[in-house]
Design a protein around this motif. Structure first.
Motif, PDB file in Angstrom:
ATOM      1  N   TRP A  47       0.619  -1.090  -0.313  1.00 38.14           N
ATOM      2  CA  TRP A  47      -0.046  -0.083   0.296  1.00 38.14           C
ATOM      3  C   TRP A  47       0.521   1.519   0.186  1.00 38.14           C
ATOM      4  O   TRP A  47      -0.118   2.610  -0.516  1.00 38.14           O
ATOM      5  CB  TRP A  47      -1.052  -0.198   1.195  1.00 38.14           C
ATOM      6  CG  TRP A  47      -1.944  -1.426   1.823  1.00 38.14           C
ATOM      7  CD1 TRP A  47      -1.883  -2.020   2.377  1.00 38.14           C
ATOM      8  CD2 TRP A  47      -2.927  -1.599   0.676  1.00 38.14           C
ATOM      9  NE1 TRP A  47      -2.958  -3.305   1.900  1.00 38.14           N
ATOM     10  CE2 TRP A  47      -3.473  -2.840   0.716  1.00 38.14           C
ATOM     11  CE3 TRP A  47      -3.322  -0.262  -1.326  1.00 38.14           C
ATOM     12  CZ2 TRP A  47      -4.468  -2.995  -0.300  1.00 38.14           C
ATOM     13  CZ3 TRP A  47      -4.951  -1.370  -1.750  1.00 38.14           C
ATOM     14  CH2 TRP A  47      -4.705  -2.322  -1.214  1.00 38.14           C
ATOM     15  N   TYR A  60      -0.809   4.813  -1.269  1.00 38.48           N
ATOM     16  CA  TYR A  60      -0.539   5.525  -0.202  1.00 38.48           C
ATOM     17  C   TYR A  60      -0.420   6.957  -1.312  1.00 38.48           C
ATOM     18  O   TYR A  60      -0.799   8.111  -1.205  1.00 38.48           O
ATOM     19  CB  TYR A  60       0.083   5.855   0.696  1.00 38.48           C
ATOM     20  CG  TYR A  60      -0.027   7.010   1.802  1.00 38.48           C
ATOM     21  CD1 TYR A  60      -0.872   6.742   2.422  1.00 38.48           C
ATOM     22  CD2 TYR A  60       1.042   7.612   2.077  1.00 38.48           C
ATOM     23  CE1 TYR A  60      -1.415   8.268   3.247  1.00 38.48           C
ATOM     24  CE2 TYR A  60       1.302   8.340   3.851  1.00 38.48           C
ATOM     25  CZ  TYR A  60       0.045   8.761   4.029  1.00 38.48           C
ATOM     26  OH  TYR A  60       0.086   9.407   4.916  1.00 38.48           O
ATOM     27  N   ARG A 111      -8.772   0.867   4.786  1.00 35.78           N
ATOM     28  CA  ARG A 111      -8.757   1.827   3.297  1.00 35.78           C
ATOM     29  C   ARG A 111      -9.724   2.457   3.118  1.00 35.78           C
ATOM     30  O   ARG A 111     -10.459   3.573   2.924  1.00 35.78           O
ATOM     31  CB  ARG A 111      -7.688   1.822   2.548  1.00 35.78           C
ATOM     32  CG  ARG A 111      -8.043   2.711   1.412  1.00 35.78           C
ATOM     33  CD  ARG A 111      -7.539   4.114   1.032  1.00 35.78           C
ATOM     34  NE  ARG A 111      -8.087   4.866  -0.042  1.00 35.78           N
ATOM     35  CZ  ARG A 111      -8.685   5.088  -0.808  1.00 35.78           C
ATOM     36  NH1 ARG A 111     -10.162   4.472  -0.158  1.00 35.78           N
ATOM     37  NH2 ARG A 111      -9.156   5.900  -1.748  1.00 35.78           N
ATOM     38  N   PHE A 132      -5.054   6.084   4.516  1.00 32.87           N
ATOM     39  CA  PHE A 132      -4.463   4.939   5.034  1.00 32.87           C
ATOM     40  C   PHE A 132      -3.856   5.139   6.395  1.00 32.87           C
ATOM     41  O   PHE A 132      -3.084   4.781   7.122  1.00 32.87           O
ATOM     42  CB  PHE A 132      -3.631   4.990   3.574  1.00 32.87           C
ATOM     43  CG  PHE A 132      -3.035   3.453   3.037  1.00 32.87           C
ATOM     44  CD1 PHE A 132      -3.557   2.523   2.329  1.00 32.87           C
ATOM     45  CD2 PHE A 132      -3.962   5.104   1.327  1.00 32.87           C
ATOM     46  CE1 PHE A 132      -4.200   2.353   1.150  1.00 32.87           C
ATOM     47  CE2 PHE A 132      -4.124   3.761   0.614  1.00 32.87           C
ATOM     48  CZ  PHE A 132      -3.945   2.638   0.467  1.00 32.87           C
TER      49      PHE A 132
END
Length: 409
Positions: A228, A232, A355, A361
């Motif tokens: 992620w 992000y 999320r 996040f």
């Protein structure tokens, strides 16, 4: 054995260790920089696409728990070869397929291959590099993380060059093929070697479970970052290439830490000070992602990478410290990795779920901060005097505390 041949075998051993490590993370880290293209082509949601990262880690856990039986059935040579072949086939399937179900199947296949290799490597290191266990574990860890960083960096470029995201995923069959050929030419284990010594019981062993919990939680940030971190920064307006390069930048510091911290660990038997430094670096880095993500992203990512790289290597060294015999050390490491990777598998899924739930996040980064701080407190229990059997870097046993029981690791 002639001196030249002996040196060649040693160099071959180090080359194999690096080649194996390089192939253990591209199956995971090549996904994240191409996630938007993959989601656009397959229709996967954030939460469902998280399984592309979580499923390999689940496989790592389950296969590692079966590592002793697989080792006895296959032997080290065949087991590692099978693992590399599974990774190769998974990458080939990704090159040819573009459906969500097929991608999930390759995550399972590649993850099982990675897990099989990871379950066998610690015992190989313990036996093959008896006087340099910490250094060998550091090089193996650095190679593993370096492979993940290269995949994050190069996959978007390969996909752009061939005008299709499948090429960025499938290209990693080439290093798997190279490692497979090298393994058959210069295997660690003898031809067809099978190790049939009795296995040790760990399921009711409190120290083994504590080591597994510790390994899983201090390393779970890596899976969230791989899955992620690019997403992000894509959300913050970065391009796919920029966000992938940030993950590769993190890997540079993982590799530095994976080489530096085990080298320092070679000089002392107490791993706690170095683990405390590593966990503190993680906590500072995750805090920076929450509070100042755009002010100094390279600094936060460098701290996270350094902490994660050191924690992976040091936690495996800590595990191997608990057993003198390479066979038993390998079994303990397989158990610790098995349970630990199952814990790791929850991390990217949880991050994707948070999320979708919150639209950001940030909440996931807070969970990782609290987890790291809790593990920093737990680190204090791993004093060398608490080991039932301990191997320092000089192979000298540590004292057994009075009153220790047979349930200690």
């Amino acid at each position: 054995m002639p001196l030249a041949e002996s040196r060649l075998r040693r160099l071959g051993g180090w080359a194999l260790l690096i080649a194996l490590g390089l192939n253990l993370r591209p199956i995971i880290s090549s996904i994240s920089p191409l996630l938007m293209e993959i989601r656009g082509a397959t229709g996967m949601s954030f939460q469902s696409s998280a399984w592309l990262t979580s499923l390999p880690v689940v496989c790592m856990g389950l296969v590692a728990l079966l590592g002793v039986r697989l080792e006895a059935r296959l032997g080290e040579r065949r087991g590692v070869a099978l693992g590399l072949l599974m990774i190769l086939c998974a990458c080939l399937a990704r090159l040819l397929c573009d459906q969500a179900s097929a991608l999930l199947a390759t995550a399972l296949l590649g993850g099982a291959g990675v897990a099989l290799i990871q379950a066998l490597v610690p015992a190989l290191i313990k036996r093959q590099f008896q006087q340099r266990v910490a250094l060998a574990m550091g090089i193996y860890s650095a190679s593993l993380m370096g492979g993940g960083g290269l995949a994050a960096l190069l996959s978007p470029h390969v996909a752009t060059h061939f005008a299709h995201w499948q090429a960025g995923l499938g290209v990693w069959l080439l290093p798997a093929l190279a490692a497979l050929l090298l393994w058959w030419l210069l295997p660690f284990a003898g031809p067809g070697q099978r190790l049939n010594a009795p296995s040790i019981s760990l399921w009711r062993n409190r120290r083994a479970w504590l080591l597994a919990l510790y390994f899983g939680l201090i390393n779970c940030g890596y899976m969230s970052m791989v899955a992620w971190l690019p997403a992000y920064y894509l959300q913050l307006g970065w391009s796919a290439t920029q966000s992938g390069s940030l993950l590769a930048f993190m890997t540079i510091f993982q590799v530095i830490a994976a080489l530096l911290m085990p080298a320092l660990a070679q000089r002392q038997s107490d791993r706690r000070p170095l683990l405390a430094i590593s966990l503190s670096a993680q906590a500072l880095g995750f805090s920076g992602l929450v509070l100042w993500p755009l002010q100094a992203p390279q600094l936060w990512v460098a701290l996270i990478g350094f902490g994660l790289g050191a924690c992976f290597a040091l936690s495996l060294i800590l595990t191997l410290d608990h057993r003198r015999d390479p066979r038993e050390a390998g079994q303990l490491a397989a158990f610790v990795q098995g349970v630990g990777f199952l814990i790791n598998a929850v991390s990217p899924w949880m991050t994707g779920w948070l999320r979708e739930l919150t639209g950001s996040f940030i909440s996931a980064w807070w969970v990782l901060i609290l987890t790291v701080l809790a593990m920093l407190v737990l680190t204090r229990v791993f004093s060398p005097s608490s080991y039932r059997e301990s191997q320092s870097t000089t192979l000298a046993p540590q004292p057994i505390p009075t009153g220790s029981t047979s349930t200690s690791a």
